[in-house]
Scaffold this motif. Structure first.
Motif, PDB file in Angstrom:
ATOM      1  N   ASP A 266      -7.272   1.278  -3.820  1.00 21.88           N
ATOM      2  CA  ASP A 266      -8.058   0.585  -2.807  1.00 21.88           C
ATOM      3  C   ASP A 266      -7.679   1.018  -1.397  1.00 21.88           C
ATOM      4  N   LYS A 267      -6.369   1.156  -1.148  1.00 21.62           N
ATOM      5  CA  LYS A 267      -5.931   1.479   0.209  1.00 21.62           C
ATOM      6  C   LYS A 267      -4.596   2.193   0.160  1.00 21.62           C
ATOM      7  N   ALA A 268      -4.466   3.209   1.012  1.00 24.16           N
ATOM      8  CA  ALA A 268      -3.195   3.908   1.201  1.00 24.16           C
ATOM      9  C   ALA A 268      -3.054   4.201   2.683  1.00 24.16           C
TER      10      ALA A 268
ATOM     11  N   ALA B 153      -5.440   4.203   7.582  1.00 24.53           N
ATOM     12  CA  ALA B 153      -5.704   3.769   6.214  1.00 24.53           C
ATOM     13  C   ALA B 153      -6.755   4.682   5.591  1.00 24.53           C
ATOM     14  N   ILE B 154      -6.565   5.024   4.336  1.00 25.49           N
ATOM     15  CA  ILE B 154      -7.538   5.842   3.609  1.00 25.49           C
ATOM     16  C   ILE B 154      -7.778   5.219   2.239  1.00 25.49           C
ATOM     17  N   ARG B 155      -8.897   5.588   1.636  1.00 34.54           N
ATOM     18  CA  ARG B 155      -9.204   5.182   0.265  1.00 34.54           C
ATOM     19  C   ARG B 155      -9.095   6.413  -0.628  1.00 34.54           C
TER      20      ARG B 155
ATOM     21  N   LEU C 136      -9.821  -4.331 -11.298  1.00 33.67           N
ATOM     22  CA  LEU C 136      -8.954  -3.356 -11.970  1.00 33.67           C
ATOM     23  C   LEU C 136      -9.410  -1.928 -11.682  1.00 33.67           C
ATOM     24  N   HIS C 137     -10.709  -1.718 -11.665  1.00 33.53           N
ATOM     25  CA  HIS C 137     -11.216  -0.381 -11.343  1.00 33.53           C
ATOM     26  C   HIS C 137     -10.878   0.003  -9.905  1.00 33.53           C
ATOM     27  N   GLU C 138     -10.881  -0.987  -9.010  1.00 42.25           N
ATOM     28  CA  GLU C 138     -10.649  -0.708  -7.590  1.00 42.25           C
ATOM     29  C   GLU C 138      -9.182  -0.482  -7.281  1.00 42.25           C
TER      30      GLU C 138
ATOM     31  N   TRP D  69       0.848  -1.174   0.000  1.00 39.66           N
ATOM     32  CA  TRP D  69       0.000   0.000   0.000  1.00 39.66           C
ATOM     33  C   TRP D  69       0.887   1.228   0.000  1.00 39.66           C
ATOM     34  N   PRO D  70       0.577   2.205  -0.825  1.00 33.75           N
ATOM     35  CA  PRO D  70       1.403   3.430  -0.822  1.00 33.75           C
ATOM     36  C   PRO D  70       1.292   4.150   0.515  1.00 33.75           C
TER      37      PRO D  70
END
Length: 444
Positions: A254-256, A247-249, A402-404, A206-207
């Protein structure tokens, strides 16, 4: 007249005057703003600031910093305001501090000591208190001021409000060095633990986005706005010290992980930069740094330089060659508090922000936060690889994935009936997709 050591104890709520020596080498700063910041630091630990004054000092005096006439004026202010404490908004040598105390008959503390006191009071975690104690021991090693012993019974703080503590004052420098060595060993363990956590996050993957900025720029308010958290956010210098991660969207991601770090300040004590290096390594390891600026502040540009200076000391920016090559940690500027600007100033900044790829927001009102989320998404995805993936039209789960997890530009039907998806993905996300769904890349 009694000496300051025989006067009433210095406590929260003590009457104080704040003085600043303008040495003529900080032309980039507004002097009134500098005095207001120093007063804010003093008020942040409960001092009753009665008077502030700046003195033009042509040449620093080794004995007192200020000239003799200026020192007399400070002593007069102490008498007029019945001040118990003089806060000098400069760094003082032990000799200068001691001489000023004798001449003004008041307790004297410099900017470094004041910031250390704030950090000592605000650090909430065991790690934070260890970091502050290490910084204070380093600062205090040459200042074993025995006149502070009358303060030791107030509380177990690190600065003038609570005294360095009986052990610190009575011990010799060898014992202080031993204690510093023990703290460094404990902090080394913290550093190793943080490194393991970062490695675990990298494997996720996750970034990681780190918020940095000058103290009171609005980082914690923006952090709360983006995450829905309730991190302490007040109109106060150094309202929060210990780092927080949530965590944020983001659109298409999906998650950062968003990290809120300690705020910086001009002339941040080098002892604190060294002590908090383990904590600030979260910034070094970030995929993107959001530099939050109080764009309504008169010293906004100078504050920017101060933050970049600290980041440079931490090795975040890389060397000059790396910067010229476009390497080093990517930084996006967030210009906060636009709600405090008039229409003309906002229009001017909007044009400038577009040129400099900055984002205008008001963390307090929420204005611009959605645009910020999109800008952060675009910056994270900027260097991702582009893939043309062919999917069966019935494979809705793969298309939704893929969209997520990626940045889908187009998805169109091709001649053989399959769907061609034009998407940007990180290498790790592409590997996860292939492992889970298979799929064929066009041209493969």
């Amino acid at each position: 007249m009694s000496t300051f050591s025989e006067r009433e104890e210095v406590t929260r709520g003590a009457r104080a005057i704040v003085v600043h020596a303008d040495l003529g080498n900080r032309h980039d700063r507004d002097l009134d703003a500098r005095l207001e910041e120093a007063s804010g630091l003093a008020r942040a630990i409960g001092l009753d600031v009665r008077e502030t004054k700046a003195f033009r000092v042509r040449q620093s005096r080794p004995a007192t910093l200020f000239g003799s006439g200026q020192t007399d004026e400070i002593a007069t202010l102490v008498l007029q305001e019945e001040a118990e404490l003089v806060v000098v908004d400069n760094a003082l040598t032990p000799v200068q501090q001691s001489n000023l105390e004798k001449l003004t008959q008041a307790k004297v503390i410099d900017r470094t000591g004041l910031i250390l006191e704030i950090f000592g009071e605000r650090a909430a975690t065991a790690e934070g208190r260890l970091q502050v104690e290490l910084a204070h021991l380093d600062y205090q090693a040459g200042r074993l001021v025995r006149s502070w012993t009358h303060l030791e019974r107030q509380r177990g703080g690190f600065g003038f409000l609570g005294g360095p503590g009986e052990t610190q004052i009575e011990a010799d420098r060898r014992m202080i060095r031993d204690r510093m060595a023990r703290i460094r060993r404990e902090l080394d363990q913290v550093t190793r633990t943080r490194a393991l956590h970062r490695e675990r996050r990298r494997r996720a993957p996750w970034p990681v986005i780190a918020l940095v900025g000058y103290t009171n720029a609005g980082k914690s308010t923006l952090f709360n706005r983006l995450t829905g958290a309730d991190v302490t956010a007040q109109d106060m210098l150094f309202a929060t010290l210990d780092p927080t991660m949530r965590a944020i969207r983001l659109p298409g991601i999906d998650k950062a992980i968003l990290s809120d770090t300690v705020g910086f300040v001009s002339d941040l004590p080098t002892q604190l930069i060294a002590a908090f290096r383990a904590t600030l390594e979260e910034v070094v390891a970030a995929d993107l740094i959001l530099h939050v600026r109080d764009i309504a502040h008169p010293d906004s540009e100078a504050q920017r330089d101060d933050v970049l200076g600290v980041l440079g000391e931490l090795g975040v920016l890389g060397d000059e060659a790396a910067m010229e090559a476009g390497e080093g940690a990517p930084i996006m500027e967030i210009w906060n508090k636009i709600d405090l600007l008039d229409a003309d100033a906002r229009a001017f900044l909007a044009e400038r922000a577009e040129r400099e790829e900055a984002v205008l927001v008001s963390a307090a009102s929420g204005e611009g936060v959605e645009e910020l989320a999109l800008a952060v998404r675009d910056r994270l995805l900027r260097d991702l690889a582009r893939h043309q993936i062919l999917l069966d039209p019935t494979d809705g789960a793969a298309l939704a994935w893929l969209h997520e997890h990626g940045d889908v530009a187009t998805n169109e039907a091709v001649e053989d009936g399959r769907i061609a998806v034009d998407v940007r993905l990180s290498g790790a996300e592409y590997a996860r997709f292939r492992s889970r769904f298979g799929g064929t890349e066009e041209g493969a």
